[in-house]
Scaffold this motif. Structure first.
Motif, PDB file in Angstrom:
ATOM      1  N   TYR A  33      10.649   1.304  -4.530  1.00 19.05           N
ATOM      2  CA  TYR A  33       9.950   1.245  -4.060  1.00 19.05           C
ATOM      3  C   TYR A  33       9.108   2.117  -3.600  1.00 19.05           C
ATOM      4  O   TYR A  33       9.845   3.535  -3.618  1.00 19.05           O
ATOM      5  CB  TYR A  33      10.154   0.315  -2.490  1.00 19.05           C
ATOM      6  CG  TYR A  33      11.350   1.253  -1.309  1.00 19.05           C
ATOM      7  CD1 TYR A  33      12.440   0.895  -1.863  1.00 19.05           C
ATOM      8  CD2 TYR A  33      10.871   2.253  -1.093  1.00 19.05           C
ATOM      9  CE1 TYR A  33      13.688   0.818  -1.273  1.00 19.05           C
ATOM     10  CE2 TYR A  33      11.855   2.543  -0.066  1.00 19.05           C
ATOM     11  CZ  TYR A  33      13.026   2.250  -0.310  1.00 19.05           C
ATOM     12  OH  TYR A  33      14.274   3.048   0.318  1.00 19.05           O
ATOM     13  N   GLY A  34       8.008   2.618  -3.000  1.00 17.56           N
ATOM     14  CA  GLY A  34       7.306   3.544  -2.413  1.00 17.56           C
ATOM     15  C   GLY A  34       6.055   3.366  -2.782  1.00 17.56           C
ATOM     16  O   GLY A  34       5.133   2.377  -2.843  1.00 17.56           O
ATOM     17  N   VAL A  35       4.656   4.083  -2.282  1.00 15.42           N
ATOM     18  CA  VAL A  35       2.897   4.079  -2.348  1.00 15.42           C
ATOM     19  C   VAL A  35       2.620   3.700  -4.057  1.00 15.42           C
ATOM     20  O   VAL A  35       2.440   5.329  -4.209  1.00 15.42           O
ATOM     21  CB  VAL A  35       2.639   4.540  -1.899  1.00 15.42           C
ATOM     22  CG1 VAL A  35       0.416   4.592  -1.996  1.00 15.42           C
ATOM     23  CG2 VAL A  35       3.438   4.329  -0.449  1.00 15.42           C
ATOM     24  N   VAL A  41       4.223  -0.393  -3.053  1.00 20.98           N
ATOM     25  CA  VAL A  41       5.443  -1.521  -3.767  1.00 20.98           C
ATOM     26  C   VAL A  41       6.794  -1.651  -2.582  1.00 20.98           C
ATOM     27  O   VAL A  41       7.300  -0.544  -2.295  1.00 20.98           O
ATOM     28  CB  VAL A  41       6.139  -1.164  -4.980  1.00 20.98           C
ATOM     29  CG1 VAL A  41       7.443  -1.918  -5.441  1.00 20.98           C
ATOM     30  CG2 VAL A  41       4.854  -1.107  -5.743  1.00 20.98           C
ATOM     31  N   ARG A  42       7.481  -2.641  -1.738  1.00 23.91           N
ATOM     32  CA  ARG A  42       7.770  -2.451  -1.362  1.00 23.91           C
ATOM     33  C   ARG A  42       9.487  -3.449  -1.285  1.00 23.91           C
ATOM     34  O   ARG A  42       9.302  -3.975  -2.981  1.00 23.91           O
ATOM     35  CB  ARG A  42       7.109  -3.761   0.182  1.00 23.91           C
ATOM     36  CG  ARG A  42       6.807  -5.230  -0.576  1.00 23.91           C
ATOM     37  CD  ARG A  42       7.028  -5.867   0.791  1.00 23.91           C
ATOM     38  NE  ARG A  42       6.665  -7.430   0.535  1.00 23.91           N
ATOM     39  CZ  ARG A  42       6.838  -8.158  -0.355  1.00 23.91           C
ATOM     40  NH1 ARG A  42       8.673  -7.722  -0.323  1.00 23.91           N
ATOM     41  NH2 ARG A  42       6.887  -9.643  -0.516  1.00 23.91           N
ATOM     42  N   PRO A  43      10.086  -2.797  -0.382  1.00 21.45           N
ATOM     43  CA  PRO A  43      11.579  -3.675  -1.141  1.00 21.45           C
ATOM     44  C   PRO A  43      11.427  -5.343  -0.972  1.00 21.45           C
ATOM     45  O   PRO A  43      10.379  -5.813   0.073  1.00 21.45           O
ATOM     46  CB  PRO A  43      12.704  -2.301  -0.762  1.00 21.45           C
ATOM     47  CG  PRO A  43      11.694  -2.169   0.185  1.00 21.45           C
ATOM     48  CD  PRO A  43      10.278  -1.893  -0.089  1.00 21.45           C
TER      49      PRO A  43
END
Lengths: 435, 778
Positions: free
Chosen positions: A370-372, A395-397
């Motif tokens: 996850y991350g931008v 992007v999310r978990p």
């Protein structure tokens, strides 16, 4: 009634007026030509005519005309600037070196033509663009092996060169058969400079020196390091053509036949016209100008663009890329456009497939991180404007309720927990009521 | 006097005492709340400092999106480009508390803003904390001590420093939770009631939700249990107080996402499990002892011990192997630095760099707990006469918290309640003795003495009665435990009351001495009150985002931070990234609503080190680092003009250390001249060329012509320089915050020919950038 008539006559002009300053439309329709001498207007008319025939509105001015101005009220009046004034020390009006560089830096195109005895001003413009002319003002490019055979025997400063850059997008699809005549000063490029390109280079036997004096020291510029004509595409996609010869644009050179020394083929017509016409098409963005539109991404099978992806989602990415043909946007076809799914480094790097109608697309799985992230298309090809698209997407978990609820591996633990509970219940009952 | 009349009189006095102590408690609550409002009155109703801004932002999110979205909140505006899973990395107690208050208040149609609720959460919970202190101390030493301790806690400066209105941080609710958990533990221990044990586990859960300091509870209570076992005080009450707490508490703690499996996997929690095993072994031994004859018991003991030793060693070996296999031995850095105070400064610069993680100085004890420091020893002595389970807990609490406060200045906060409890016991004990001596010697003028000592003496009267009452009620409650223990316990409980009655007769001091001593004690209390109010009003109420200073020409207000954040929020794109040192990350996201690279939640050392490296690199290298992180703006805090000491230049060595810890090409000695950190003409070239120096001192010479830095008290080393890769876009009124923009790469690359004639272009570009810059001096 007269007013209405005037209005009606203006109506057909409207689209023309609109397109001339549209940033979406890369065609340049107005160009300022600065001349040393108005005689050049006729002696180089073929070149100008080829521009005019492609729809350019050329504005001829003497370089020291006090009324010339590139912009008025903060708006640029021209889309292109052609400097046919190699000896001018100062421009008239408000135009100076900084104004010209600002003109380029705001995305407009420029043709700079120098010659022997070019002024410091012209040299400085070239230097700012990354091109260094021979410091000896009287120097010319001399070549004793690939000169053009001509009536005046022994003048080896008239060079017939056919060492072109190998790029169809710059010089057009049609091969230039005849060599190009060149007579003027040579320049060199800094090899570290990635923006500037040698379009026409001298042969390995060429050197740059003053032909009228004896060569005392070894010449500073020699061989194919000498560039005769160079182009530059700035980071903002402004295009610049720099040539060391004014004569090569002249009607005389356009029309004269050419025979390269040591070659038996005599061409009826030099390659100058074709070479410079094609090159001017490139400079004025009639070729090699790409645009990317409709960048879209969505979950596989859905139409809407989400604000956020979840790890391990399947997604689809698409973009449309078009090339300007001088009159309209044509689909751009290539098989080497890539998209990166990028967060500090590319996690996914995929070739985009195309339907040959300008539509590029691919599908991939979001990595388990996850991350931008960013969708990045970094498309830089020789002669084309650089496409640099990036679109940020987080992007999310998994959410707490998106995990699997029952994992087979955990059944022993479920069993243990429930048997413990049951056992405790029974034990309590037995302990409490067994007395 | 007749017996019936006395009993009637005593019930009346009990009732009177109860009502009185109720009103005293209400007043204590009001005091605790109102003493924390100085910040609102002197400044404004605003969130303070750094972390509270994050909590405020989270609370806003919670109230807007609800609990599930909060739980699953993935925040893409911090820690760019990594992002942060807020729901899983935050202690939700404070946020949920304030969110619920907001929800309740709003559903009652009282339209308070989230910010108002956040600002006043801490004062409200301070009132709760003082009531919890009353309850806890009452369990330990009776109601009089409880009231005194509650008064002391209501205005102890150490606690005020973390709970003034606007200081919306975890500690605000956690101290209440801590005290209340301890109270419920002692209550369970005194009553042996499973009901209280369950409540205790729930209070512990609330504490786990609220603050990382819950590990203090889960280590202190096992220590106390172990102490009780070792000193032969094992009882079924102890078992009931401890075992449900461990089982339920651990299960509940594991439900908090940020703790999760840490509740069973990290060494901080091992002590509780070890003691859990021990208490069971002891319980089994007691049981077996009860059913076996003494001879058989001896045999059994040798048998069990030999087997137990073998099993114990095996378990220990496994445990040691497991712990040793993890690099930090299963302890988190913060906890390790608790055990070894030098650990952090040696190995973890990121922990050492935080000022509240430094060991405190002696004056800070006087500042933070004031006269309590002198009363605590007396309180400890009082706890030993007689030593009960509860008072031994209080002693253990004060001893451990003194140690921890000596390690980290921030844990002074844990010490404060303990000190208040101890001082409350000491003060009320002293008043008790003195007033009784007076009363004993002047039976006729009892009323006189009451007016003399004012309400403190009436306190102690109430206390006296309450002690008796609690003992009585304890007796009543203890009827319930199993038949076998009952007799023993009854004796046990009755003993101290008998003893204290004897003492009452013996401890009689001369009248004059008593009166003078009471006066001195009142004076001492007055000192404490004066100091606390001063601390609340002057020392701890500054919100730190607005600064004030008094000088000859009156009051100066420095509102530069909000000016800068407002500029950012109005003049930059929503998705622009702002890089700054991590201290300002929370404020930037909360106030300017811009994405930041690092913030005060220091979970990723490498990312912080990257920013530290950029700040300590020369301009070009720094530009490349920032560009690779998509940074658009760089924010630095600079105090040189107005003398604001906690600016980035003073923090800079930590950036170098943290950066150098991950990227070895940054070396601290390069920035020091002969081991000294200086920015004057003696500074090293590396220092003078690093980005932080340049961004801080760019155009600084234009202010006074000499470039005199008022914080470092020196003229800076390099005064005239240009920035090539950054451009100044905003500088606040007092130059405290300076914002720079990364210049885009050059549109063209210049040739290498001589630059003689290029003046024209450079002057024009300077003109352009010059006109954009805002110079506060023109």
């Amino acid at each position: 009634m007269a007013k209405l008539l005037l209005f009606l006559t203006l109506i057909p002009l409207l689209p023309f007026l609109c397109t001339s300053f549209s940033p979406e439309n890369p065609s340049s329709r107005r160009a300022l030509v600065l001349l040393d001498d108005l005689a050049l207007k006729s002696s180089h008319s073929d070149f100008f005519k080829s521009l005019q025939s492609r729809g350019f509105d050329l504005d001829f001015k003497l370089a020291d005309d006090p009324k010339i101005a590139l912009q008025r009220y903060g708006q640029y009046l021209y889309d292109g600037l052609i400097l046919f004034c190699p000896t001018t020390e100062r421009f008239g009006g408000s135009v100076d070196l900084a104004a010209i560089l600002d003109f380029v830096d705001s995305g407009h195109d420029l043709i700079v033509v120098a010659d022997t005895n070019a002024s410091d001003l012209i040299r400085e413009i070239a230097t700012e663009c990354g091109v260094d002319f021979d410091e000896d003002a009287a120097a010319m490019v001399v070549d004793h092996t690939s000169y053009a055979v001509s009536e005046t025997e022994g003048d080896h400063t008239l060079i017939a060169s056919d060492d072109f850059i190998k790029a169809d997008v710059i010089l057009g699809g049609k091969k230039i058969e005849a060599p190009v005549l060149f007579q003027g000063i040579g320049h060199s490029l800094n090899p570290a400079n990635t923006l500037v390109l040698k379009v026409l280079s001298a042969s390995p036997s060429a050197y740059s020196a003053n032909p009228k004096t004896k060569l005392a020291n070894p010449p500073s510029l020699t061989g194919s390091a000498i560039s005769l004509v160079s182009i530059l595409q700035a980071r903002n996609n402004a295009r610049i053509l720099i040539s060391g010869s004014l004569n090569m644009f002249s009607n005389r050179f356009f029309k004269s036949g050419v025979q390269k020394a040591g070659s038996s083929i005599k061409h009826e017509k030099s390659g100058n016209e074709q070479f410079l016409t094609e090159l001017s098409k490139w400079v004025f963005h009639e070729r090699g100008h790409l645009k990317a539109v409709n960048v879209r991404h969505n979950n596989a099978g859905e139409a809407d663009e989400p604000a956020m992806y979840r790890i391990s989602d399947d997604l689809e990415y698409s973009v449309e890329i078009y090339e300007w043909s001088g009159t309209s946007w044509e689909p751009y076809v290539a098989d080497d456009v890539q998209v990166q799914f990028y967060m500090m480094s590319p996690y996914v790097l995929k070739n985009l497939s195309t339907d040959k109608k300008g539509h590029y697309f691919t599908a991939f799985k979001v990595p388990d991180v996850y991350g931008v992230f960013q969708f990045k298309v970094e498309y830089q090809r020789l002669g084309y404007t650089s496409l640099s698209l990036s679109k940020q997407i987080p992007v999310r978990p998994y959410r707490h309720n998106e995990y699997e609820r029952f994992i087979p591996a955990a059944y022993p633990y479920y069993g243990a927990a429930f048997s413990m509970m049951a056992g405790f219940f029974i034990f309590t009952g037995v302990h409490l009521y067994n007395k | 006097m007749e017996g019936s009349e006395t009993s009637k009189g005593t019930t009346l006095r009990y009732a009177f005492g109860n009502v009185l102590s109720f009103f005293i408690l209400v007043l204590i609550g009001v005091l605790a709340f109102s003493i924390r409002l100085f910040s609102v009155i002197k400044y404004e109703s605003v969130i303070h400092e750094f972390d509270p801004y994050f909590n405020y932002r989270v609370t806003q999110f919670l109230t807007k999106n609800g609990i599930y979205d909060f739980w699953n909140w993935f925040d893409d505006r911090t820690w760019y480009p990594l992002g942060r899973v807020i729901g899983g990395t935050v202690y939700p107690g404070l946020t949920l508390t304030a969110g619920s208050i907001w929800w309740i208040v709003n559903s009652l149609n009282i339209p308070l803003s989230v910010e108002t609720v956040c600002v006043f959460t801490a004062p409200i919970f301070s009132a709760f904390a003082s009531w919890a202190t009353y309850l806890l101390t009452k369990e330990v030493k009776g109601a009089g001590a409880g009231l005194t301790a509650a008064v002391l806690l209501a205005m102890v400066p150490s606690y005020i420093s973390r709970s003034v209105a606007g200081s919306y941080d975890n500690e605000a609710v956690a101290i209440f939770a801590l005290i209340f958990t301890f109270y419920l533990y002692i209550k369970t221990l005194n009553t042996g009631s499973l009901f209280y044990a369950t409540l205790n586990a729930i209070a512990y859960f609330y504490m786990v939700c609220s603050w990382g300091g819950y590990t203090f509870i889960i280590n202190l209570i096992p220590m106390h249990v172990l102490l009780c076992i070792v000193t032969g005080r094992f009882s079924s009450r102890l078992y009931i107080a401890y075992c449900p707490l461990v089982v339920l508490g651990t299960l509940l703690a594991a439900l908090v996402p940020v703790v999760g499996f840490n509740a069973v996997m990290t060494s901080e929690h091992f002590a509780s499990f070890l003691v859990f095993i021990i208490i069971h072994v002891v319980a089994v031994v007691h049981y077996i002892k009860g059913i076996l004859s003494p001879k058989m018991f001896k045999v059994a003991v040798t048998f069990v011990i030999s087997i137990g030793l073998v099993v114990g060693f095996a378990v220990l070996a496994v445990l040691v192997a497991m712990v040793a296999s993890s690099p930090t031995k299963g302890w988190s850095g913060r906890s390790l630095s608790l055990l070894d105070p030098t650990y952090a400064s040696k190995y973890i610069p990121i922990i050492a760099s935080v000022s509240e993680h430094q060991p405190p100085t002696w004056p800070s004890y006087f500042m933070d707990i004031n006269v309590l420091a002198f009363l605590v020893p007396a309180g400890i002595v009082a706890c030993f006469s007689p030593l009960s389970d509860a008072s031994s807990f209080a002693v253990l609490y004060i001893v451990t918290s003194v140690y921890f406060s000596g390690v980290m200045v921030r844990l002074m906060l844990v010490l404060a309640p303990a000190a208040c409890i101890m001082s409350g016991i000491a003060l009320s004990g002293a008043f008790d003795v003195f007033t009784r001596s007076i009363k004993f010697q002047l039976p006729g003028v009892a009323g006189n003495s009451q007016t003399d000592a004012g309400d403190s003496s009436s306190d102690s009267v109430v206390a006296q009665k309450d002690v008796v009452k609690t003992e009585k009620s304890e007796d009543a409650v203890k009827e319930r435990p199993s038949k076998k223990n009952r007799k023993k316990e009854k004796e046990h409980v009755e003993k101290p009351s008998v003893k204290s009655q004897i003492k009452k007769r013996l401890l009689v001091l001369p009248l004059e001495a008593s009166v003078i001593a009471i006066l001195l004690l009142v004076l001492l209390g007055a000192f404490y009150v004066v100091h606390s109010v001063w601390a609340a009003a002057e020392a701890y109420s500054a919100p730190s985002i607005v600064l004030t200073s008094y000088s000859n020409d009156g009051l100066h207000v420095f509102d530069d931070f909000r000016e800068a954040y407002a500029w950012l929020s109005h003049n930059t794109e929503v998705d622009d990234k702002v890089a700054s040192w991590w201290d300002y990350g929370y404020q930037t996201t909360a106030m300017a609503n811009r994405t930041v690279i690092v913030d005060n939640n220091t979970w990723n050392n490498t990312h912080i080190a990257t920013v530290g490296t950029a700040m300590s690199s020369p301009e070009k290298a720094a530009w490349e680092i920032f560009d690779s992180l998509d940074v658009k703006y760089v924010l630095v805090v600079f105090g040189g003009l107005v003398g604001y000491p906690s600016d980035d230049i003073n923090k800079f060595l930590w950036m170098v250390r943290i950066g150098g810890g991950v990227f070895p090409h940054i070396k601290e000695p390069d920035y020091l001249r002969d081991g000294q950190y200086r920015i004057d003409s003696e500074a090293t070239p590396t220092m003078l060329n690093c980005l932080m120096y340049k961004l801080s001192y760019y155009r600084f010479v234009e202010t006074d012509g000499k470039a005199f830095d008022r914080v470092r008290r020196t003229e800076i080393g390099k005064k005239y320089f240009k920035l090539t890769h950054f451009e100044e876009v905003f500088t606040t009124h007092h130059w405290m915050v300076r914002i720079y923009k990364l210049k885009p790469p050059k549109n063209r690359i210049r040739g290498k020919a001589k630059k003689s004639k290029s003046k024209a272009s450079s002057t024009s570009s300077k003109k352009r950038s010059g006109s954009k810059n805002k110079n506060p001096w023109h």
